[in-house]
Enzyme design. Structure first.
Site, short mmCIF file in Angstrom:
data_model
loop_
_atom_site.label_atom_id
_atom_site.label_comp_id
_atom_site.label_asym_id
_atom_site.label_seq_id
_atom_site.Cartn_x
_atom_site.Cartn_y
_atom_site.Cartn_z
CD GLU A 19 31.20 38.77 37.84
OE1 GLU A 19 32.02 38.32 37.05
OE2 GLU A 19 31.45 38.98 39.04
CG ASN B 206 38.27 39.57 39.82
OD1 ASN B 206 39.21 39.93 40.52
ND2 ASN B 206 37.08 39.26 40.32
CD1 TRP B 207 44.10 37.73 36.93
CD2 TRP B 207 45.87 38.98 37.53
NE1 TRP B 207 44.82 38.04 35.79
CE2 TRP B 207 45.91 38.80 36.14
CE3 TRP B 207 46.88 39.73 38.14
CZ2 TRP B 207 46.91 39.36 35.34
CZ3 TRP B 207 47.87 40.28 37.36
CH2 TRP B 207 47.89 40.09 35.96
CE LYS B 208 37.05 35.60 41.19
NZ LYS B 208 35.93 34.70 41.43
CB SER C 21 31.44 29.28 34.84
OG SER C 21 31.42 29.00 36.23
N GLY D 173 32.57 30.62 39.34
CA GLY D 173 33.44 29.52 39.76
C GLY D 173 32.77 28.16 39.83
CD GLU E 104 34.62 35.77 44.52
OE1 GLU E 104 35.61 36.51 44.51
OE2 GLU E 104 34.44 34.86 43.69
CG HIS F 108 33.31 40.14 42.81
ND1 HIS F 108 33.05 38.95 43.45
CD2 HIS F 108 33.70 39.83 41.56
CE1 HIS F 108 33.28 37.96 42.60
NE2 HIS F 108 33.68 38.47 41.44
N GLY G 33 37.19 35.32 35.96
CA GLY G 33 37.94 35.01 37.17
C GLY G 33 38.95 33.92 36.93
N GLY G 34 38.58 32.69 37.30
CA GLY G 34 39.50 31.55 37.26
C GLY G 34 40.26 31.40 35.96
C1 PEP Z 1 34.23 36.46 38.99
O1 PEP Z 1 34.34 36.10 40.15
O2 PEP Z 1 34.17 37.67 38.69
C2 PEP Z 1 34.19 35.43 37.97
C3 PEP Z 1 33.65 35.73 36.82
O3 PEP Z 1 34.72 34.22 38.31
P1 PEP Z 1 34.83 32.89 37.41
O4 PEP Z 1 35.19 33.34 36.01
O5 PEP Z 1 35.90 32.09 38.03
O6 PEP Z 1 33.49 32.25 37.44
#
Ligand code: PEP
Length: 247
Positions: free
Chosen positions: A164, A8-10, A211, A170, A94, A92, A232-233
């Site tokens: 999640e 997920n590149w957001k 994370s 994050g 966010e 999601h 994500g990140g």
């Molecule tokens: C996400 O937002 O879907 C996610 C898993 O982010 P991160 O891996 O950065 O915690």
């Protein structure tokens, strides 16, 4: 069966960054994972092209709760499908947090995805305060009931549920394995009540996100119930993706 690995590149990569990373991912060979990338919406078609004939699949990061019409700024399920998406991230945290998405609206998005042959990657999870209050199970139950409870024609349709926890996204703090198993059991129980245990066991893949990185992903691999990862990140750099896939 292959596990899912969803990147997920957001709102993090430019057009050229997205195309470059998609080309690098397309070259990866993974016998253990079905790779899925979720770029920003304007780049879906370009990324689809960059992925070419590789086995990597495309996902939208969201889609509209309505089929078509006067909804400025929205993109329908039919549109993301036409852009090449087989999957769409829906619900999601966010979007729940920053855009005020309700469980009811998320339910309508899930219905749009199901109606248009787009497989939802349905995200849910509790906040830190809810976790501390011991409400994780009831929060998951509510999110599932209010969003999934009224979906029609779900039978026979694949569904990815990504657990999640909001506090894990994050933050550098991934969930513990026991807590993850508890969440899995709560989700299985809820889906069994709302649809059926048979549906859950045959059509639902339970993913974890929060994370994850090349440092901690291996710890999750022994969990038999885990159908994959939403990242994500750590999905923004090819070296880190390789570390996770090789873990
Ligand atoms: C996400 O937002 O879907 C996610 C898993 O982010 P991160 O891996 O950065 O915690």
């Amino acid at each position: 069966m292959k596990r899912y690995f969803v990147a997920n590149w957001k709102m993090n990569l430019t057009h050229s960054d997205s195309i470059q990373l998609a080309r690098q991912i397309a070259k990866l060979k993974s016998s253990r994972y079905q790779l899925i990338v979720a770029p920003s919406e304007p780049y879906l078609v370009g990324v689809a092209k960059a992925l070419g004939r590789s086995s990597v699949k495309l996902s939208a990061q969201d889609l509209a709760a309505w089929p078509a019409g006067s909804f400025t700024g929205e993109t329908s399920a039919a549109m993301v499908k036409e852009a090449g998406c087989r999957y769409a991230i829906i619900g999601h945290s966010e979007r729940r947090q920053h855009l005020g998405e309700s469980t009811e609206l998320i339910g309508r998005k899930l219905q749009q995805a199901i109606d248009h042959g787009v497989t939802p990657i349905f995200c849910l999870g509790e906040t830190e305060a809810e976790r501390r209050a011991g409400q994780t199970k009831s929060v998951l139950m509510q999110q599932l009931k209010q969003s999934l409870g009224k979906i029609k024609n779900l039978a026979g349709k694949k569904l990815l549920i990504a657990y999640e926890p909001v506090w894990a996204i994050g933050s550098g703090r991934a969930v513990g394995l026991d807590d993850l198993e508890q969440a899995y059991m709560a989700v299985r129980h809820a889906v069994s009540m709302l649809v059926s245990a048979e549906y859950f066991d045959s059509k639902v893949s339970f993913l974890y996100g929060g994370s994850l990185s090349g440092d901690n992903l291996a710890a999750f691999l022994p969990l038999p119930f885990l159908g994959g990862f939403l990242v994500g990140g750590a999905s923004l750099k090819i070296e880190e993706i390789k570390r996770m896939l090789d873990a």
